[in-house]
Design a protein around this motif. Structure first.
Motif, short mmCIF file in Angstrom:
data_model
loop_
_atom_site.label_atom_id
_atom_site.label_comp_id
_atom_site.label_asym_id
_atom_site.label_seq_id
_atom_site.Cartn_x
_atom_site.Cartn_y
_atom_site.Cartn_z
N ASN A 296 -13.76 101.63 16.76
CA ASN A 296 -15.12 101.09 16.79
C ASN A 296 -15.10 99.58 16.90
OD1 ASN A 296 -17.83 100.78 16.68
ND2 ASN A 296 -18.12 101.75 14.70
N PRO A 297 -14.61 99.05 18.01
CA PRO A 297 -14.52 97.60 18.14
C PRO A 297 -15.86 96.94 18.10
CG PRO A 297 -14.15 98.63 20.27
CD PRO A 297 -14.21 99.73 19.25
N GLY A 298 -16.92 97.64 18.54
CA GLY A 298 -18.24 97.04 18.52
C GLY A 298 -18.62 96.63 17.12
N MET A 299 -18.27 97.47 16.11
CA MET A 299 -18.62 97.15 14.73
C MET A 299 -17.82 95.97 14.23
SD MET A 299 -18.52 99.60 11.39
CE MET A 299 -19.77 100.66 12.08
N SER A 300 -16.50 95.95 14.53
CA SER A 300 -15.67 94.86 14.03
C SER A 300 -16.05 93.53 14.66
CB SER A 300 -14.19 95.16 14.28
OG SER A 300 -13.96 95.24 15.66
N ARG B 287 -19.08 86.36 15.64
CA ARG B 287 -18.87 86.17 17.06
C ARG B 287 -18.17 84.87 17.39
NH1 ARG B 287 -21.79 89.62 20.27
NH2 ARG B 287 -22.08 91.55 19.12
N GLY B 288 -17.93 84.02 16.40
CA GLY B 288 -17.29 82.75 16.66
C GLY B 288 -17.85 81.66 15.76
N VAL B 289 -17.30 80.48 15.92
CA VAL B 289 -17.74 79.31 15.15
C VAL B 289 -18.09 78.21 16.15
CG1 VAL B 289 -17.06 77.55 13.49
CG2 VAL B 289 -16.31 79.91 13.18
N ARG C 290 -21.41 82.05 14.16
CA ARG C 290 -22.28 82.79 15.08
C ARG C 290 -22.14 84.29 14.85
NH1 ARG C 290 -23.56 79.79 19.99
NH2 ARG C 290 -23.34 81.69 21.21
N PHE C 291 -23.27 84.96 14.81
CA PHE C 291 -23.30 86.41 14.60
C PHE C 291 -24.08 87.06 15.75
CE2 PHE C 291 -23.21 84.20 10.54
CZ PHE C 291 -22.11 84.77 9.92
N VAL D 157 -18.22 76.35 21.27
CA VAL D 157 -18.00 77.60 20.54
C VAL D 157 -16.50 77.91 20.55
CG1 VAL D 157 -18.48 80.07 20.47
CG2 VAL D 157 -20.28 78.47 21.12
N PHE D 158 -15.97 78.25 19.37
CA PHE D 158 -14.59 78.69 19.22
C PHE D 158 -14.61 80.14 18.80
CE2 PHE D 158 -14.73 74.16 18.38
CZ PHE D 158 -13.64 73.68 19.12
N GLU D 159 -13.96 80.99 19.60
CA GLU D 159 -13.98 82.44 19.29
C GLU D 159 -12.82 82.81 18.40
OE1 GLU D 159 -14.13 84.35 23.09
OE2 GLU D 159 -16.31 84.43 22.96
#
Length: 354
Positions: free
Chosen positions: A177-181, A186-188, A216-217, A352-354
């Motif tokens: 379930n990569p979508g959940m993780s 989503r990053g900083v 970021r979410f 943005v840093f992922e």
């Protein structure tokens, strides 16, 4: 005798280190695939080159090799307001060798493409092959590195008929379930810019700089920002110099809004400093007060897709009134009273840093 024993132990240890060094220096296994990409027709989506760059950033090397025998297929779709990415690997005959369950988000086409690259890293990256090499249909040629005359990677060990099943089963635990993780963080982002305000200080206009950072979410972002502004002194009967310093906690929501737009709530602790030249003096010239406000932001994506040009419009409400009094001879007079609402605009850059 003790010295001889220590010398023998040291030599044995050195021999063990020399023997094990090549194995420890070996690079993690790599994959090699061709890329087939289907973006959403008629929408602003990343190009195949953008997706290629996302995959390289996630895996730390270039997995796309035109001579590879297998093909990684990434298909993007939109159903209503939900974006979907379907990722799988197939052989030259079109048979599925690895298939990731579709992942979803309600952000935009760029975000779902980056999610797809993350899912490939989780399902096919180094963590999917602990202590073993990828199956023959996926493994890349060994990278130019350490093993001197070490044996080449096994080319005929696992039977090709069974390896697809093993390939599909191995990554299942970390990537089902990569979508959940990936939907949690989503990053900083870090930001820097300039800002201007009216009614913020005894001077009519104040200008300054601001810096900040945020997590970021999927639904937006949460972070902080620091701002320093100086009043642009205008010729008055009694000119008062001023500066304003603020620390803000900011919560922004971008879900269900047009791409790039956010609406934010903020809480601030603000310090107002004023000064005046002799023969005058300022009473209660420094003041610390709380404030709360509403901000609207728009991020325009720049080349590279991780840089943004940010526009801000903000209205802040002072939760305490400030009065600045000026001493003239033996009397004091109120020279400035704060207004309850302070409009501010800003322009900056976000990375943005992922």
């Amino acid at each position: 005798m003790r010295a001889v024993c220590l010398l023998v132990l040291a030599l044995v240890g050195l021999a063990v280190l020399c023997r094990t060094a090549p194995a420890q220096a070996q690079l993690p296994p790599r994959i090699a695939v061709r890329l087939e990409y289907e973006p959403i027709p008629g929408m602003d989506c990343p190009s195949a080159d953008d997706l290629h760059n996302y995959l390289m950033a996630q895996l730390g090397y270039d997995p796309i090799v035109e001579t590879a025998t297998s093909t990684l297929v990434v298909r993007l779709r939109k159903q209503g307001k939900v974006f979907e990415a379907d990722s799988f690997v197939r052989d030259a005959n079109g048979a599925d060798l690895w298939h990731e369950p579709p992942i979803h988000n309600d952000m935009d086409c760029w975000e779902i493409a980056q999610d797809a690259a993350r899912a490939v890293r989780i399902g096919l990256g180094p963590s999917a092959w602990p202590n073993r090499t990828p199956p023959v249909w996926l493994a890349a040629e060994p990278a130019p590195a350490p093993p001197p005359e070490a044996s080449p990677p096994p080319t005929a060990a696992p039977p090709p008929v069974q390896t697809p099943t093993a390939g599909r089963g191995a990554p299942s635990s970390p990537s089902r379930n990569p979508g959940m993780s990936n939907s949690i963080l989503r990053g900083v982002e870090v930001t820097a810019g300039i800002s201007g305000a009216v009614l913020a200080t005894p001077d009519k206009v104040a200008m300054g700089v601001e810096v900040g950072a945020a997590a970021r979410f999927a639904w937006g972002s949460a972070g902080f920002q620091f701002r320093g502004m100086y009043g642009l002194t205008t010729p008055e009967s009694v000119p008062i110099g001023s500066s304003l310093w603020a620390g803000m906690a900011i919560l922004c929501v971008s879900k269900a809004l047009p791409r790039g737009a956010s609406v934010c709530g903020l809480a601030a602790a603000t310090w107002l400093h004023t000064e005046i030249e002799a023969p005058y003096s300022v009473a209660h010239g420094d003041a610390l007060y709380p404030a709360a406000g509403l901000r609207v932001m728009y991020d325009a994506r720049l080349p590279g897709n991780l840089w943004f040009l940010r526009f801000e419009a903000e209205a802040t409400v002072r939760l305490r009134q400030i009065n600045i009094a000026v001493a003239e001879a033996d009397t004091y007079r109120i020279a400035w009273t704060s207004k309850p609402i302070v409009p501010t605009i800003g322009l900056g850059i976000a990375k943005v840093f992922e």
